[in-house]
Design an enzyme around this catalytic site. Sequence first.
Site, PDB file in Angstrom:
ATOM      1  N   SER A   1       0.846  -1.201   0.000  1.00 11.19           N
ATOM      2  CA  SER A   1       0.000   0.000   0.000  1.00 11.19           C
ATOM      3  C   SER A   1       0.879   1.248   0.000  1.00 11.19           C
ATOM      4  O   SER A   1       2.052   1.193   0.407  1.00 11.19           O
ATOM      5  CB  SER A   1      -0.848  -0.026   1.280  1.00 11.19           C
ATOM      6  OG  SER A   1      -1.399   1.231   1.531  1.00 11.19           O
TER       7      SER A   1
ATOM      8  N   TYR B   1      -2.382  -1.092  10.543  1.00 11.07           N
ATOM      9  CA  TYR B   1      -2.463  -1.490   9.131  1.00 11.07           C
ATOM     10  C   TYR B   1      -1.228  -1.011   8.364  1.00 11.07           C
ATOM     11  O   TYR B   1      -0.560  -1.799   7.685  1.00 11.07           O
ATOM     12  CB  TYR B   1      -3.737  -0.928   8.467  1.00 11.07           C
ATOM     13  CG  TYR B   1      -3.724  -1.109   6.961  1.00 11.07           C
ATOM     14  CD1 TYR B   1      -3.859  -2.370   6.397  1.00 11.07           C
ATOM     15  CD2 TYR B   1      -3.528  -0.019   6.095  1.00 11.07           C
ATOM     16  CE1 TYR B   1      -3.805  -2.560   5.020  1.00 11.07           C
ATOM     17  CE2 TYR B   1      -3.477  -0.184   4.717  1.00 11.07           C
ATOM     18  CZ  TYR B   1      -3.622  -1.463   4.180  1.00 11.07           C
ATOM     19  OH  TYR B   1      -3.553  -1.639   2.823  1.00 11.07           O
TER      20      TYR B   1
HETATM   21  N1  LIG Z   1      -8.806  -1.012  -1.606  1.00 10.19           N
HETATM   22  C1  LIG Z   1      -7.832  -0.116  -1.536  1.00 10.19           C
HETATM   23  O1  LIG Z   1      -8.076   1.100  -1.656  1.00 10.19           O
HETATM   24  C2  LIG Z   1      -6.401  -0.547  -1.344  1.00 10.19           C
HETATM   25  C3  LIG Z   1      -5.377   0.417  -1.422  1.00 10.19           C
HETATM   26  C4  LIG Z   1      -4.041   0.009  -1.277  1.00 10.19           C
HETATM   27  C5  LIG Z   1      -3.740  -1.325  -1.056  1.00 10.19           C
HETATM   28  N2  LIG Z   1      -4.760  -2.247  -0.958  1.00 10.19           N
HETATM   29  C6  LIG Z   1      -4.377  -3.653  -0.729  1.00 10.19           C
HETATM   30  O2  LIG Z   1      -4.970  -4.449  -1.752  1.00 10.19           O
HETATM   31  C7  LIG Z   1      -5.309  -5.734  -1.219  1.00 10.19           C
HETATM   32  C8  LIG Z   1      -6.778  -6.033  -1.462  1.00 10.19           C
HETATM   33  O3  LIG Z   1      -7.575  -5.028  -0.826  1.00 10.19           O
HETATM   34  P1  LIG Z   1      -9.163  -4.981  -0.998  1.00 10.19           P
HETATM   35  O4  LIG Z   1      -9.565  -3.571  -0.929  1.00 10.19           O
HETATM   36  O5  LIG Z   1      -9.546  -5.803  -2.156  1.00 10.19           O
HETATM   37  O6  LIG Z   1      -9.630  -5.695   0.368  1.00 10.19           O
HETATM   38  P2  LIG Z   1     -10.885  -6.636   0.644  1.00 10.19           P
HETATM   39  O7  LIG Z   1     -11.168  -6.517   2.110  1.00 10.19           O
HETATM   40  O8  LIG Z   1     -11.983  -6.382  -0.296  1.00 10.19           O
HETATM   41  O9  LIG Z   1     -10.304  -8.084   0.342  1.00 10.19           O
HETATM   42  C9  LIG Z   1      -9.379  -8.706   1.210  1.00 10.19           C
HETATM   43  C10 LIG Z   1      -9.242 -10.169   0.819  1.00 10.19           C
HETATM   44  O10 LIG Z   1      -8.334 -10.779   1.756  1.00 10.19           O
HETATM   45  C11 LIG Z   1      -8.968 -11.923   2.312  1.00 10.19           C
HETATM   46  N3  LIG Z   1      -8.480 -12.130   3.671  1.00 10.19           N
HETATM   47  C12 LIG Z   1      -8.535 -11.289   4.729  1.00 10.19           C
HETATM   48  N4  LIG Z   1      -7.989 -11.887   5.802  1.00 10.19           N
HETATM   49  C13 LIG Z   1      -7.587 -13.116   5.396  1.00 10.19           C
HETATM   50  C14 LIG Z   1      -6.956 -14.206   6.045  1.00 10.19           C
HETATM   51  N5  LIG Z   1      -6.604 -14.177   7.338  1.00 10.19           N
HETATM   52  N6  LIG Z   1      -6.710 -15.315   5.322  1.00 10.19           N
HETATM   53  C15 LIG Z   1      -7.059 -15.400   4.013  1.00 10.19           C
HETATM   54  N7  LIG Z   1      -7.656 -14.408   3.358  1.00 10.19           N
HETATM   55  C16 LIG Z   1      -7.903 -13.277   4.045  1.00 10.19           C
HETATM   56  C17 LIG Z   1     -10.448 -11.630   2.262  1.00 10.19           C
HETATM   57  O11 LIG Z   1     -11.215 -12.825   2.365  1.00 10.19           O
HETATM   58  C18 LIG Z   1     -10.542 -10.962   0.905  1.00 10.19           C
HETATM   59  O12 LIG Z   1     -10.554 -11.947  -0.094  1.00 10.19           O
HETATM   60  C19 LIG Z   1      -4.914  -5.709   0.246  1.00 10.19           C
HETATM   61  O13 LIG Z   1      -3.634  -6.268   0.366  1.00 10.19           O
HETATM   62  C20 LIG Z   1      -4.899  -4.230   0.571  1.00 10.19           C
HETATM   63  O14 LIG Z   1      -4.053  -3.942   1.660  1.00 10.19           O
HETATM   64  C21 LIG Z   1      -6.071  -1.880  -1.100  1.00 10.19           C
END
Ligand SMILES: NC(=O)c1ccc[n+]([C@@H]2O[C@H](COP(=O)([O-])OP(=O)(O)OC[C@H]3O[C@@H](n4cnc5c(N)ncnc54)[C@H](O)[C@@H]3O)[C@@H](O)[C@H]2O)c1
Length: 358
Positions: free
Chosen positions: A133, A158
């Site tokens: 991130s 986080y």
């Molecule tokens: N959405 C954003 O704006 C954003 C920005 C920067 C980085 N990210 C990163 O992108 C990635 C995806 O984010 P997102 O927004 O799709 O999140 P999300 O919450 O929609 O999805 C998270 C996923 O991780 C899985 N997960 C969570 N805990 C788990 C565990 N203990 N074991 C197995 N699976 C687990 C969930 O089931 C889900 O499939 C993450 O790594 C997040 O940090 C997201």
Amino acid sequence: MTDLKKIFSGKKVLVTGHTGFKGSWLSIWLKELGAKVTGYSLIPPTHPNNFEATSLKNKIKHIIGDIRDYAKVKKTICESKPEIIFHLAAQPLVLYSYENPLFTYETNITGTVNVLESARKTTSLKAIVVVTSDKCYENKGKKEGYSENDVLGGYDPYSCSKACAELITRSYIKSFYGKSNDTGIATARAGNVIGGGDWGTNRIFPDSIKALIKNKEIPVRNPNHIRPRQFVLEPLYGYLVLASKLIENPNKYTGAWNFGPNKSSCISVKEIVEKIIYYWGKGKRKNISKGKVESEMNCLTLNPGKSNNLLKWCVIYNIDEAVRHSVEWYRKFYLKKENMYNFCVNQINYYTECLSEK
Ligand SMILES: NC(=O)c1ccc[n+]([C@@H]2O[C@H](COP(=O)([O-])OP(=O)(O)OC[C@H]3O[C@@H](n4cnc5c(N)ncnc54)[C@H](O)[C@@H]3O)[C@@H](O)[C@H]2O)c1
């Protein structure tokens, strides 16, 4: 798109976090590129969610498992023999990380170790992309945006966990993959993402849509807070290009990469809500700030110069296009007349057309 098809067609790819917002979109895109996708994650984190809306379960190999469970992660990787891993499974919410730091650290840190350690014991692997991130950087108020060599750090659980995931990946690269290795390993740092299919808690887009659909005013807590925002397909395209380059030349492309939005996409919460209302066609916002409305907050931005130059990656949609396409997705979803998998594919195809024009 044609180049990506050549790379991904027939390839075995593991996506962790495939039931989540970004992971589900990435799995759809990979599937459309002809990849054999296996997904590993917990059940979808929200209801509704893009994974179920698109019936993705029927289109890829779907495994429910905890990323903290080393034995199961290892078994999945050994059995599915992926050539490429995109590691997205994470606890991605800052506010929730204050409520449950233990789960956040275990998932984001131990989870990353479990993936990299299992991958190390697999001969099939050619590329690993670990998604972190923009919050992995220590926020020193740098105006020109953070570059890949800037200091890592993050104060909330986080952000800290994502900085740790960066360090762990770097340690694996240095300790276990020498100069002439066959596996490329990279971390990808993106900013706040918007797009259809996100119902994450305390995210302004889903919060706005949830209010609009009930004909309620959109609650806005920090109207003047400025955040960089980008359409979901922008960083995902970056991850795909990065993986393809890692396969092509692992030594050259191993390392950290920023996929940040343009400066013009850094807009206030108030402005983005106004845009959502405009493209939705009606609605109002309600200020629910407690006490004095804070002025502009220290906004962390990414300098994507390295990705622009070496991967030829750049942002395609301006903020209006990003909001318009996102709103369109939710409209179609709530009208319940559209096959949402096909609609996601249409959005991917339209995005790649714009990409080729650019
Ligand atoms: N959405 C954003 O704006 C954003 C920005 C920067 C980085 N990210 C990163 O992108 C990635 C995806 O984010 P997102 O927004 O799709 O999140 P999300 O919450 O929609 O999805 C998270 C996923 O991780 C899985 N997960 C969570 N805990 C788990 C565990 N203990 N074991 C197995 N699976 C687990 C969930 O089931 C889900 O499939 C993450 O790594 C997040 O940090 C997201």
